[in-house]
Each structure stands twice: as structure tokens, then as C-alpha cells.
Scaffold this motif. Structure first.
Motif, mmCIF file in Angstrom:
data_model
loop_
_atom_site.group_PDB
_atom_site.id
_atom_site.type_symbol
_atom_site.label_atom_id
_atom_site.label_comp_id
_atom_site.label_asym_id
_atom_site.label_seq_id
_atom_site.Cartn_x
_atom_site.Cartn_y
_atom_site.Cartn_z
ATOM 1 N N ASP A 294 101.895 -21.479 -55.042
ATOM 2 C CA ASP A 294 100.589 -22.091 -55.301
ATOM 3 C C ASP A 294 100.863 -23.556 -55.616
ATOM 4 O O ASP A 294 101.421 -23.865 -56.681
ATOM 5 C CB ASP A 294 99.921 -21.366 -56.479
ATOM 6 C CG ASP A 294 98.514 -21.884 -56.794
ATOM 7 O OD1 ASP A 294 98.147 -22.980 -56.326
ATOM 8 O OD2 ASP A 294 97.794 -21.184 -57.531
ATOM 9 N N ASP A 306 94.694 -27.441 -53.384
ATOM 10 C CA ASP A 306 95.084 -26.307 -54.234
ATOM 11 C C ASP A 306 95.196 -25.094 -53.312
ATOM 12 O O ASP A 306 94.187 -24.470 -52.991
ATOM 13 C CB ASP A 306 94.020 -26.097 -55.322
ATOM 14 C CG ASP A 306 94.350 -24.926 -56.236
ATOM 15 O OD1 ASP A 306 95.476 -24.411 -56.180
ATOM 16 O OD2 ASP A 306 93.455 -24.538 -57.034
ATOM 17 N N GLU A 445 94.932 -18.558 -51.116
ATOM 18 C CA GLU A 445 93.988 -19.571 -51.625
ATOM 19 C C GLU A 445 93.799 -20.685 -50.605
ATOM 20 O O GLU A 445 94.772 -21.282 -50.138
ATOM 21 C CB GLU A 445 94.521 -20.164 -52.933
ATOM 22 C CG GLU A 445 93.659 -21.296 -53.478
ATOM 23 C CD GLU A 445 94.073 -21.744 -54.871
ATOM 24 O OE1 GLU A 445 95.259 -21.599 -55.227
ATOM 25 O OE2 GLU A 445 93.199 -22.249 -55.597
HETATM 26 MN MN MN Z 1 96.053 -22.605 -56.930
#
Ligand code: MN
Ligand code: GLY
Ligand code: MN
Length: 478
Positions: A294, A306, A445
Motif C-alpha cells: 500500500d 493511495d 485499492e
Molecule cells: Mn492505502
């Protein structure tokens, strides 16, 4: 306006024995004029004016004060790398430390924006080489005239700001938490509740991104994708790879293409992936493990991506890893499909979580309960843990102080950017799930822009579907 009064703050060094008159005299002379007289406004300057105009219209007749912030001590006389407050950067396009944006009210309505900055160091009094802020130590700064040209607003010496603020009259609002000196100068006249309203307004001002910001986020995502590729290239298929090497490899990309990482990189291998914010990165990625990475590049103008990918270190998911991964992928697809203008902000969260609850229930993890009942009781959250996403921009968790009605309880608008990041996390010591699940953590994500008629995945350069992830890994490893 007050005159600059700050005395020189001498750097401490036990080795030198003061400054002779002869040395002081020598240091005053022989420096070429480096003033740049041909500067044009930056590309961002065309956008900061309208942003300030929106702020001005909301607070007629009030003095508005937005500091960039002051350096934070890391140890003794070394500071953390400075990063300007997001609201200051948004309203000025500048990133100087110790700077202050002031919107001075003009008559009944409107404001005059003034930027208080530390300009060039004084050569005459020796400040440039003797002071802790001297340019000979920290590097050349823009002169106040250069800053005016680049940023498109009047600039004054920041050493006058406390005096000017103290001398001003009328209602005032200050963004608190960034500059204790500025807050002290306004202590008698500012009010905590009114300043909290100001913070909320500033945070909400950034909910809808302008085209310049969207271009920044696009670049942040593209650079982040290149950072993920760098990581794949150092990830051994049959050797251990330290999580710190993974973190460091991504960091190199962030510094090459941007300012920094936008938040501490999570390089979580094996069971570490079940810790949502695993930033210690003290482990090893081993063949057979999943690696949850991440990470996001923050651009030189401070906008961050992100992004999370969960990768099989060996190049192929095991059956159980694929089963969990594909469920998270299905949930992310459902979440992304719910991102469109006019949708409730919470819709994408419910769509993704509902999908996760269905999968977890179908695996028999809740006995005889139906998925409906599991969802109603929230039992799936033992394994899904977090909210499905958040706004993204200058802050990784952007606009976090904005009003609920225009954000979490509101509707999506074109120009908003948010993450969609469902996950399943089976803790290593969770006795309620079959052993084969324990220690598996998966999150996917992406950074999603709300468009006029739907959405665009800004981080789509990185594959997400399990077979595409495997093909991508194989392609990069040759
Ligand atoms: Mn993240
Ligand atoms: N990396 C922090 C988050 O995903 O929200
Ligand atoms: Mn996130």
C-alpha cells in the motif's frame, strides 16, 4: 505594516571562535546579483486565485489567516523534512515553511490576499551565512519580488507578520495547529469555535478538484504504478525479500518523480498483511506469501496517490489465496460501479461490504446465518475491519474535517476523487476460521475520479484481476 525585527539566530558550533571584523567585511562583498527578472506565474497560479475568491466570499469582513506551518524537531537540532499545510498549499501554490497567507478584508466585501514569506537572506548583516535560516545553509530562496511574480499575489517579509496581525482590528479566523507564534499573536481576538468552523470550511473547499488538481493526481497514480513495477523487479521468486527493501525501492521512485511518499509505505508480507497499517516493515516476503503493498507517490505539488496491490510473491496465487483475492476483487468491482455523480457517498462502501459479506457467508464462516443477517449484525466486519475508502487529494485522507452533509452524508459530485479499497483480513490467531485461511490478508485499492457520467480509475495502469496480476508479474520478471 511593521518593520522586520527578528535578530540573527546564530548556528551553534563549538569549533569556530566568533567572527572577526575582517571576515565579516569579506563576507559582505563579492556576490553576484542572482535576482531573476523574467519570471512568469506558475501554471497553478491561475487556479489559486479562484480558490481564494471562494474562501473570501464565505467570510466577508473577516481577517483570515492560514499558516504553512513550522518545522518539527526530529532529534536535537535536526527537523523532519518540512511539508506545508495542505490548506496553505491549496490557496497559495507555495510550500515555504514559516509562511502565512493573510486575507485582509477590504470594506464591505472582498479581501486582499497577502503572503508573508521569508525572502532572501540579508547579506549586509551576515544573516545569510550566520543565521540558522541563512540561505548559505538552506539554499537559495525566492526573493519576495520573485515570489510575487511566480505566485501572483503580493508578498511581505514574514518577520512582520506578528506585528501586522497584532495591529489589525475586527473579526479574525485562523487555521489552528500549524503555527503557535501566529496563534499567540491573535490570542486575544480569535475564538476556538469560530476557528473550528474555519477549519471545516477549508477542508470542504477541497472536496471537488479542479482540472489542475486532477492532472496532479493522474501523475501521482502514474508514478505510483512505476514504483510498483520497481518493487516487482526486486521481489525475489525463490529468495526472501526484506520488507524494508520493498519500502526503500518504492521510496526511491517517490523521490525521483515526486516530493515524497504521501504516507508511510505499508510493505506487508504474509500475515503482516492482516495488520491494516503495517508500517514497521521488519519482515521478509517469502515465496508462497502474499505481499500487500500500500503505497503512494506524493507529487512535487503535494498531491498523493493511495494504491494497494496484493501480489503472490512466487508469481502464482495458491487456491486459497485466489479464493480470498477474487472475493475482494468482486467487492472492489461492486464498489467502483457505485461511484457516480448523484450517488450517496456511502453507496460504494455498502456495495463493497455487502459483496464481502456474501462471500464470507458462502464460505460457512457464520454457521447457519444468512448473508442478510450477517450484514445486518455487522459480523463480516471481524474480517473486513475498515471503511471501504476515503477522499483523496493533498491529504491521503482528504477533506477529513469537512461537514458530514457535504461529505460522508452527502452525494458524489464530478471532480471528487476517492479510494475504493475493500479487504479481507484473517488474523493468524483467529480460531473461528479454518486454519487454511489464517494469516491471509488481501486489499485492493484504487483512486477513482467521479466524472460527469460515471467514474474513471486513475490507477488503472496497475492490473487488478488475479489472472492479470499473474501475467503482469510474469511479464516484468521476464
Ligand atoms: Mn492505502
Ligand atoms: N494507506 C492508507 C489508506 O489506505 O487509507
Ligand atoms: Mn486509502
Amino acid at each position: 505594516m511593521t518593520e522586520p525585527t527578528e535578530p540573527i539566530k546564530y548556528r551553534k558550533n563549538g569549533l569556530t571562535r566568533g567572527v572577526t571584523e575582517e571576515l565579516a567585511e569579506s563576507m559582505r562583498h563579492g556576490w553576484a546579483d542572482t535576482e531573476r527578472r523574467d519570471l512568469e506565474p506558475t501554471a497553478q497560479a491561475a487556479y489559486t486565485g479562484p480558490r481564494r475568491a471562494t474562501l473570501s466570499a464565505a467570510f466577508p469582513g473577516e481577517l483570515l489567516v492560514v499558516p504553512s506551518g513550522t518545522p518539527k524537531v526530529r532529534a536535537n537540532d535536526t527537523d523532519y523534512p518540512f511539508r506545508a499545510s495542505s490548506d496553505y498549499a491549496y490557496l497559495t501554490g507555495d510550500q515555504s515553511q514559516d509562511a502565512v497567507l493573510v486575507l485582509e478584508p477590504t470594506g464591505e466585501s472582498g479581501h486582499r490576499a497577502v503572503l508573508y514569506l521569508r525572502g532572501r537572506s540579508d547579506v549586509e548583516n551576515g544573516e545569510f551565512w550566520l543565521d540558522t535560516h541563512g540561505e548559505l545553509w538552506d539554499g537559495r530562496r525566492d526573493s519576495l519580488t520573485e515570489s510575487e511574480r511566480l505566485l501572483g499575489l503580493p508578498c511581505r517579509d514574514v518577520r512582520t507578520v506578528h506585528g501586522d496581525l497584532g495591529a489589525a482590528t475586527g473579526p479574525v479566523r485562523v487555521l489552528r495547529g500549524y503555527d503557535a507564534g501566529v496563534e499567540e499573536a491573535l490570542r486575544e481576538r480569535s475564538d476556538a469555535e469560530r476557528d473550528a468552523e474555519f477549519e471545516v470550511f477549508l477542508s470542504g473547499l477541497r472536496l471537488v478538484k479542479d482540472e489542475w488538481e486532477i492532472a496532479e493526481l493522474r501523475f501521482a497514480c502514474a508514478a505510483t504504478a512505476r514504483g510498483f513495477e520497481d518493487v516487482v523487479r526486486v521481489l525475489g521468486t525463490d529468495t526472501e525479500t526484506p520488507e524494508r527493501l520493498i519500502e526503500g525501492t518504492f521510496f526511491v521512485r517517490a523521490r525521483l518523480e515526486g516530493n515524497d511518499v504521501g504516507y508511510s509505505t505499508i510493505a506487508a508480507a504474509g500475515p503482516h498483511a492482516t495488520t491494516l497499517h503495517w508500517v514497521r516493515n521488519t519482515g521478509q516476503a517469502r515465496p508462497g506469501d502474499l505481499l500487500l503493498l500500500d503505497a503512494g507517490v506524493e507529487t512535487n505539488h503535494l498531491y498523493t496517490a493511495d494504491v494497494t496491490r496484493t501480489l503472490p510473491v512466487s508469481g502464482r496465487f495458491t487456491d486459497i489465496q485466489r479464493k480470498v483475492y477474487d472475493a475482494v476483487y468482486a467487492a472492489q468491482e461492486a464498489g467502483i460501479a457505485a461511484v457516480r455523480p448523484g450517488a450517496d457517498f456511502r453507496d460504494f462502501h455498502h456495495a463493497a461490504q455487502r459483496e464481502l459479506a456474501e462471500h464470507l457467508t458462502s464460505w460457512g464462516l457464520f454457521g447457519d446465518l444468512t448473508a442478510d443477517k450477517v450484514y445486518e449484525l455487522g459480523l463480516h466486519r471481524r474480517f473486513t475491519l475498515a471503511g471501504t475508502g476515503h477522499m483523496l487529494g493533498l491529504d491521503v485522507h482528504d477533506c477529513a474535517h469537512s461537514r458530514a452533509e457535504e461529505h460522508v452524508d452527502g452525494q458524489l459530485l464530478p471532480g471528487m476523487v476517492l479510494t475504493v479499497e475493500p479487504g479481507i483480513y484473517f488474523q493468524e490467531n483467529d480460531l473461528t476460521v479454518p486454519e487454511e485461511y489464517r494469516g491471509i490478508g488481501v486489499r485492493i485499492e484504487d483512486d477513482i475520479l467521479v466524472t460527469a457520467d460515471g467514474n474513471e480509475n486513475l490507477s488503472a495502469d496497475l492490473p487488478r484481476r488475479s489472472d492479470e496480476v499473474e501475467a503482469w508479474l510474469a511479464g516484468l520478471r521476464g
